[in-house]
Design an enzyme around this catalytic site. Structure first.
Site, mmCIF file in Angstrom:
data_model
loop_
_atom_site.group_PDB
_atom_site.id
_atom_site.type_symbol
_atom_site.label_atom_id
_atom_site.label_comp_id
_atom_site.label_asym_id
_atom_site.label_seq_id
_atom_site.Cartn_x
_atom_site.Cartn_y
_atom_site.Cartn_z
ATOM 1 N N ARG A 1 -20.496 10.901 22.482
ATOM 2 C CA ARG A 1 -21.122 12.121 23.002
ATOM 3 C C ARG A 1 -22.142 11.791 24.094
ATOM 4 O O ARG A 1 -22.353 12.586 25.012
ATOM 5 C CB ARG A 1 -21.739 12.929 21.867
ATOM 6 C CG ARG A 1 -20.691 13.342 20.827
ATOM 7 C CD ARG A 1 -21.096 14.491 19.956
ATOM 8 N NE ARG A 1 -20.194 14.604 18.817
ATOM 9 C CZ ARG A 1 -19.007 15.212 18.849
ATOM 10 N NH1 ARG A 1 -18.583 15.756 19.976
ATOM 11 N NH2 ARG A 1 -18.245 15.275 17.764
ATOM 12 N N ASP B 1 -24.085 18.291 17.066
ATOM 13 C CA ASP B 1 -23.342 17.426 17.979
ATOM 14 C C ASP B 1 -23.524 17.815 19.439
ATOM 15 O O ASP B 1 -23.133 17.053 20.333
ATOM 16 C CB ASP B 1 -21.849 17.445 17.636
ATOM 17 C CG ASP B 1 -21.544 16.723 16.334
ATOM 18 O OD1 ASP B 1 -22.310 15.808 15.971
ATOM 19 O OD2 ASP B 1 -20.549 17.064 15.677
#
Length: 436
Positions: free
Chosen positions: A396, A323
């Site tokens: 993100r 991530d």
């Protein structure tokens, strides 16, 4: 998700913050608490779209979960391993792949009950066969679009049989789905991974009393035996290191910055970002270390670093920072030399194709990035100019572009900046706090 944010470049970051609760642990606390006996109290829960989707689905399965109020603890009344009800409606997982994949494992073993899982347009295009196929080896009956690979997903609960399953990719979601199914399967279920993935599920199941053990080289063989009960616990969720990573990298690359991030989860299956920061030569220290409910935590103090070195991310470290690749891509633009991301095909089936999106958006600032099938090549020492960029609805990406904008000359615009709320609802407020 459609709002626009403007960010002025050349602004330093100063201050201390607490990041929201860990998203992975928040999902698992809800799910495991729901199938335990007795009450589970949760503190530090991430009050954002994805975990709230999990809570909504569990309520439809008959679990008593109160309205969750930000920053307030709450208590779940568990239903036991086989106490979930067949819902009267379709379970909507929103944009959350974790919700869908973990529920697939949990519900496949609810014998005699039927379920349908769906999500938003993005989630319904993400691959689910990687979960459905191993569950079918245990006797699960799961179907969906494109031969069971895409939602909506239909599940006919069965009495599953424990078996040995080797996963083709190191995925905590796939592993967790199999382990949750194994709780209600006959005998023993063993998951063998090609590389270690984040282990929050194993830690939490053990804390709740499951018969689970970690074996084999580098802990890649996880074995769970059914037959016992899970017992409700008190869970304190640490800050999410994936959310903290935006400030860790920002403080490293934005001149004259210093940030203290408090109470961050430091689970060793999640700290790949720290390994890369070591390779880069970042200036940071970890303070106030402790362990709560089996999860190591601490505070991370980061100061600006000069002459950061280029880096390569590949192989077994990928699951420990999957991530963080978007924000590491930003960091690479300001290192000396050429950095490379390899073995990261998994990023092509996230909320967006993150490799393509990050390359496309950072190039608007003037970044020199070459896209490969499994990663990116990033030339360092970039000079960013202001730009109008777009999160393309990926949380993100939105936050990574915000940090990139701080390094750009002039004022930049981020379109669909509200995507950040999926995992970090207060991101923009924290950015204002640290830059003013």
């Amino acid at each position: 998700m459609n709002n626009i944010r403007t960010i002025k470049g050349g602004t330093k970051l100063k201050g201390k913050i607490k990041v929201p609760g860990d998203k992975s642990i928040s999902h698992r606390a809800l799910i495991i608490g729901s199938i335990a006996k007795g009450n589970t109290t949760i503190e530090g829960f991430l009050h954002s779209e994805d975990p709230l989707s999990t809570a909504d689905c569990l309520r439809k399965l008959g679990v008593n979960i109160p309205k969750i109020i930000k920053d307030e603890p709450f208590t779940i009344s568990g239903k036991g391993l086989d106490g979930l009800k067949e819902p009267k409606e379709i379970l909507n997982c929103g944009n959350s792949g974790t919700t869908m994949r973990l529920l697939m494992g949990l519900l496949a073993a609810q014998e005699g009950k039927n379920f349908i899982l769906t999500g938003d347009a993005s989630l319904n295009e993400r691959p689910m066969g990687r979960v459905g196929k191993p569950l079918s080896l245990m006797g699960g009956k799961i179907s969906g679009r494109e031969f069971g690979n895409k939602a909506p997903i239909s599940i006919n609960g069965e009495k599953l049989k424990g078996c040995v399953i080797g996963t083709p990719v190191a995925s905590a979601q796939v592993k967790s789905a199999i382990l949750l199914a194994g709780l209600n399967a006959s005998g023993t279920t063993s998951v063998i991974e090609p590389a270690s993935s984040r282990d929050h599920t194993e830690r939490m199941l053990k804390a709740f009393g499951a018969d689970i053990s970690i074996r084999g080289e580098l802990g890649r063989n996880i074995v769970i035996t059914s037959g016992g009960n899970l017992i409700g616990q008190r869970i304190l969720i640490p800050g999410d290191i994936s959310s903290a990573s935006f400030w860790m990298i920002a403080a490293s690359i934005v001149p004259n910055s210093e940030v203290l991030i408090q109470n961050v989860g430091l689970n060793p299956t999640r700290t790949g970002i720290l390994n890369v920061m070591d390779s880069m030569g970042c200036n940071y220290e970890i303070l106030d270390k402790s362990t709560i409910a089996g999860e190591p935590i601490g505070s991370i103090k980061v100061k600006t670093s000069n002459n950061l070195r280029s880096f390569t991310v590949e192989g077994d470290i990928l699951p420990k920072l999957i991530d963080e690749i978007p924000i590491l891509t930003v960091a690479a633009c300001f290192c000396s030399g050429v950095s490379e991301i390899k073995d990261a095909q998994e990023l092509r089936v996230k909320e967006t194709d993150r490799l393509k999106v990050m390359a496309r958006q950072l190039q608007k600032f003037g970044a020199k990035i070459t896209e490969k099938e499994d990663g990116l090549i990033i030339n360092g020492q970039s000079k960013f100019h202001s730009a109008e960029v777009d999160s393309e609805t990926d949380h993100r990406v939105a936050m990574s572009l915000a940090i990139a904008s701080l390094l750009a000359k002039g004022t930049s615009k981020i379109m669909r900046a509200g995507a950040a709320s999926v995992s970090y609802p207060t991101f923009w407020e924290e950015l204002d706090k640290l830059t003013n």
